[in-house]
Design a protein around this motif. Structure first.
Motif, PDB file in Angstrom:
ATOM      1  N   LEU A  66      -3.457   1.012  -1.368  1.00 21.39           N
ATOM      2  CA  LEU A  66      -4.253   1.089  -0.175  1.00 21.39           C
ATOM      3  C   LEU A  66      -4.466   2.264   0.620  1.00 21.39           C
ATOM      4  CD1 LEU A  66      -3.726  -2.793   1.083  1.00 21.39           C
ATOM      5  CD2 LEU A  66      -5.838  -1.824  -0.057  1.00 21.39           C
ATOM      6  N   GLU A  67      -3.102   2.843   0.882  1.00 19.12           N
ATOM      7  CA  GLU A  67      -3.430   4.261   1.627  1.00 19.12           C
ATOM      8  C   GLU A  67      -3.934   5.343   0.570  1.00 19.12           C
ATOM      9  OE1 GLU A  67       0.804   4.824   2.019  1.00 19.12           O
ATOM     10  OE2 GLU A  67       1.091   3.464   3.783  1.00 19.12           O
ATOM     11  N   PHE A  68      -3.847   5.200  -0.553  1.00 16.81           N
ATOM     12  CA  PHE A  68      -4.468   6.107  -1.475  1.00 16.81           C
ATOM     13  C   PHE A  68      -5.980   5.926  -1.308  1.00 16.81           C
ATOM     14  CE2 PHE A  68      -6.243   7.088  -5.739  1.00 16.81           C
ATOM     15  CZ  PHE A  68      -5.849   8.701  -5.840  1.00 16.81           C
ATOM     16  N   LEU A  69      -6.572   4.830  -1.140  1.00 15.04           N
ATOM     17  CA  LEU A  69      -7.845   4.652  -1.387  1.00 15.04           C
ATOM     18  C   LEU A  69      -8.506   4.963   0.180  1.00 15.04           C
ATOM     19  CD1 LEU A  69      -8.324   1.023  -2.917  1.00 15.04           C
ATOM     20  CD2 LEU A  69      -8.595   3.386  -3.758  1.00 15.04           C
ATOM     21  N   ARG A  70      -7.782   5.032   1.066  1.00 18.21           N
ATOM     22  CA  ARG A  70      -8.138   5.062   2.592  1.00 18.21           C
ATOM     23  C   ARG A  70      -8.073   6.694   2.525  1.00 18.21           C
ATOM     24  NH1 ARG A  70      -4.690   0.697   4.223  1.00 18.21           N
ATOM     25  NH2 ARG A  70      -6.281  -0.955   4.487  1.00 18.21           N
ATOM     26  N   TYR A  71      -7.087   7.702   1.858  1.00 17.27           N
ATOM     27  CA  TYR A  71      -7.094   8.837   1.887  1.00 17.27           C
ATOM     28  C   TYR A  71      -8.182   9.504   1.026  1.00 17.27           C
ATOM     29  CZ  TYR A  71      -5.684  13.188  -0.688  1.00 17.27           C
ATOM     30  OH  TYR A  71      -5.567  14.445  -1.055  1.00 17.27           O
ATOM     31  N   LEU A 111     -12.657   3.136  -9.963  1.00 21.72           N
ATOM     32  CA  LEU A 111     -11.364   3.814  -9.802  1.00 21.72           C
ATOM     33  C   LEU A 111     -10.205   2.966  -9.884  1.00 21.72           C
ATOM     34  CD1 LEU A 111      -9.525   6.488  -9.174  1.00 21.72           C
ATOM     35  CD2 LEU A 111      -9.842   5.708  -6.599  1.00 21.72           C
ATOM     36  N   ILE A 112     -10.098   1.863  -9.305  1.00 17.68           N
ATOM     37  CA  ILE A 112      -9.192   0.691  -9.622  1.00 17.68           C
ATOM     38  C   ILE A 112      -9.066   0.223 -10.907  1.00 17.68           C
ATOM     39  CG2 ILE A 112      -8.562  -1.553  -8.813  1.00 17.68           C
ATOM     40  CD1 ILE A 112      -7.702   0.633  -6.659  1.00 17.68           C
ATOM     41  N   TYR A 119      -2.095   2.027 -15.676  1.00 15.89           N
ATOM     42  CA  TYR A 119      -0.596   1.624 -15.120  1.00 15.89           C
ATOM     43  C   TYR A 119       0.052   0.981 -16.271  1.00 15.89           C
ATOM     44  CZ  TYR A 119       2.872  -0.837 -12.520  1.00 15.89           C
ATOM     45  OH  TYR A 119       4.126  -1.449 -12.119  1.00 15.89           O
ATOM     46  N   GLU A 120      -0.893   0.088 -17.110  1.00 15.33           N
ATOM     47  CA  GLU A 120      -0.233  -0.817 -18.046  1.00 15.33           C
ATOM     48  C   GLU A 120      -0.097   0.186 -19.317  1.00 15.33           C
ATOM     49  OE1 GLU A 120      -2.480  -4.607 -18.519  1.00 15.33           O
ATOM     50  OE2 GLU A 120      -2.059  -4.784 -16.125  1.00 15.33           O
ATOM     51  N   GLU A 121      -1.128   1.017 -19.557  1.00 19.36           N
ATOM     52  CA  GLU A 121      -0.792   1.928 -20.685  1.00 19.36           C
ATOM     53  C   GLU A 121       0.319   3.062 -20.724  1.00 19.36           C
ATOM     54  OE1 GLU A 121      -4.485   3.981 -21.016  1.00 19.36           O
ATOM     55  OE2 GLU A 121      -5.652   2.153 -21.528  1.00 19.36           O
ATOM     56  N   ASN A 122       0.779   3.099 -19.462  1.00 16.96           N
ATOM     57  CA  ASN A 122       1.798   4.247 -19.157  1.00 16.96           C
ATOM     58  C   ASN A 122       3.177   3.337 -18.977  1.00 16.96           C
ATOM     59  OD1 ASN A 122       1.057   6.914 -18.932  1.00 16.96           O
ATOM     60  ND2 ASN A 122      -0.617   5.794 -17.801  1.00 16.96           N
ATOM     61  N   GLY A 123       3.177   2.111 -19.553  1.00 16.55           N
ATOM     62  CA  GLY A 123       4.697   1.156 -19.345  1.00 16.55           C
ATOM     63  C   GLY A 123       4.609   0.082 -18.404  1.00 16.55           C
ATOM     64  N   GLY A 124       3.539  -0.035 -17.496  1.00 19.66           N
ATOM     65  CA  GLY A 124       3.844  -0.897 -16.232  1.00 19.66           C
ATOM     66  C   GLY A 124       3.554  -2.252 -16.940  1.00 19.66           C
ATOM     67  N   LEU A 125       4.137  -3.243 -16.164  1.00 20.55           N
ATOM     68  CA  LEU A 125       3.879  -4.700 -16.654  1.00 20.55           C
ATOM     69  C   LEU A 125       2.779  -5.318 -15.987  1.00 20.55           C
ATOM     70  CD1 LEU A 125       7.701  -5.990 -16.392  1.00 20.55           C
ATOM     71  CD2 LEU A 125       6.251  -5.474 -18.508  1.00 20.55           C
ATOM     72  N   PHE A 131      -2.250  -2.407  -8.802  1.00 17.88           N
ATOM     73  CA  PHE A 131      -3.741  -2.183  -8.906  1.00 17.88           C
ATOM     74  C   PHE A 131      -4.599  -3.698  -8.906  1.00 17.88           C
ATOM     75  CE2 PHE A 131      -1.769   1.803 -10.149  1.00 17.88           C
ATOM     76  CZ  PHE A 131      -2.344   2.578  -9.310  1.00 17.88           C
ATOM     77  N   ALA A 132      -3.746  -4.542  -9.448  1.00 20.68           N
ATOM     78  CA  ALA A 132      -4.325  -5.768  -9.828  1.00 20.68           C
ATOM     79  C   ALA A 132      -4.069  -6.730  -8.699  1.00 20.68           C
ATOM     80  CB  ALA A 132      -3.731  -6.279 -10.882  1.00 20.68           C
ATOM     81  N   SER A 133      -3.457  -6.390  -7.593  1.00 18.34           N
ATOM     82  CA  SER A 133      -3.119  -7.066  -6.456  1.00 18.34           C
ATOM     83  C   SER A 133      -4.117  -7.620  -5.821  1.00 18.34           C
ATOM     84  CB  SER A 133      -2.142  -6.226  -5.369  1.00 18.34           C
ATOM     85  OG  SER A 133      -2.062  -6.716  -4.204  1.00 18.34           O
ATOM     86  N   SER A 134      -4.015  -9.153  -4.937  1.00 16.25           N
ATOM     87  CA  SER A 134      -4.917  -9.661  -4.445  1.00 16.25           C
ATOM     88  C   SER A 134      -5.427  -8.870  -3.039  1.00 16.25           C
ATOM     89  CB  SER A 134      -4.443 -10.995  -4.037  1.00 16.25           C
ATOM     90  OG  SER A 134      -3.299 -10.925  -3.115  1.00 16.25           O
ATOM     91  N   SER A 135      -4.398  -8.112  -2.506  1.00 16.94           N
ATOM     92  CA  SER A 135      -4.611  -7.155  -1.524  1.00 16.94           C
ATOM     93  C   SER A 135      -5.616  -6.181  -1.890  1.00 16.94           C
ATOM     94  CB  SER A 135      -3.480  -6.497  -0.667  1.00 16.94           C
ATOM     95  OG  SER A 135      -3.010  -5.796  -1.726  1.00 16.94           O
ATOM     96  N   ILE A 136      -5.698  -5.470  -2.884  1.00 10.61           N
ATOM     97  CA  ILE A 136      -6.788  -4.644  -3.440  1.00 10.61           C
ATOM     98  C   ILE A 136      -8.160  -5.281  -3.581  1.00 10.61           C
ATOM     99  CG2 ILE A 136      -7.212  -2.852  -5.235  1.00 10.61           C
ATOM    100  CD1 ILE A 136      -4.543  -2.216  -3.670  1.00 10.61           C
TER     101      ILE A 136
END
Length: 182
Positions: A66-71, A111-112, A119-125, A131-136
């Motif tokens: 969220l901070e990144f998006l506002r930035y 972008l999101i 994120y998932e291609e780079n090993g994230g679960l 980036f998949a968060s409900s707050s996003i």
């Protein structure tokens, strides 16, 4: 010894022969989407490393996103009128105003999507994907609604394409009911 007209390679020259480009493996050209996704991922990683203290991608959460998006708003090109602006709600204002430029909702949404995949291609679960968060999703919905209201252009969800299963087996989509009765 006269070497004119003779091939130096045949004469035992120490020059090496460089094979033509046809035999060398060519790196695969990334699609526009893949290139953009890689750039976005690197930009986000750079953003995290510039935080004080630096944040590793494994420690990243939806707050950082969220901070990144506002930035990113400081680099936006979409005029978003404040509620008190005389041009609020006008799709094509007749004059300039002091309202800020921001990132367009569609740009942030795309972008999101790219960062979520990266994120998932780079090993994230998938379960921990920030980036998949409900707050996003809530943030993007608020941006979409506020920009639509500020510009006086209601957001309309695109209609789905007609169901292909209604097509006739030969691919004919015309109706069997005649348009004009004789």
């Amino acid at each position: 010894m006269d070497n004119r007209g003779k091939d130096p390679i045949q004469e035992g020259s120490s020059r090496s022969v460089v094979p033509s480009g046809d035999h060398l493996p060519q790196p695969t050209q990334l699609s526009r989407y893949e290139s953009q996704k890689r750039r976005d991922w690197n930009t986000f990683g750079q953003y995290l490393s510039n935080q004080r203290p630096p944040v590793g991608i494994s420690q990243c959460n939806s707050t950082h996103v969220l901070e990144f998006l506002r930035y990113l708003d400081q680099f936006g090109k979409t005029k978003v009128h404040f509620n008190g602006c005389v041009y609020f709600g006008q799709p094509e204002p007749p004059g300039p105003c002091t309202c800020p430029l921001k990132q367009a909702w569609g740009s942030l949404d795309a972008l999101i999507g790219r960062l979520r995949a990266a994120y998932e291609e780079n090993g994230g679960l998938p379960e921990t994907n920030p980036f998949a968060s409900s707050s996003i999703r809530v943030y993007l919905r608020e941006v979409r609604d506020s920009q639509a209201k500020a510009r006086g252009i209601p957001y309309k969800k695109k209609k789905k394409r007609p169901n292909r299963s209604l097509m006739k087996p030969n691919g004919d989509t015309s109706s069997s009911i005649p348009l004009h009765q004789s």
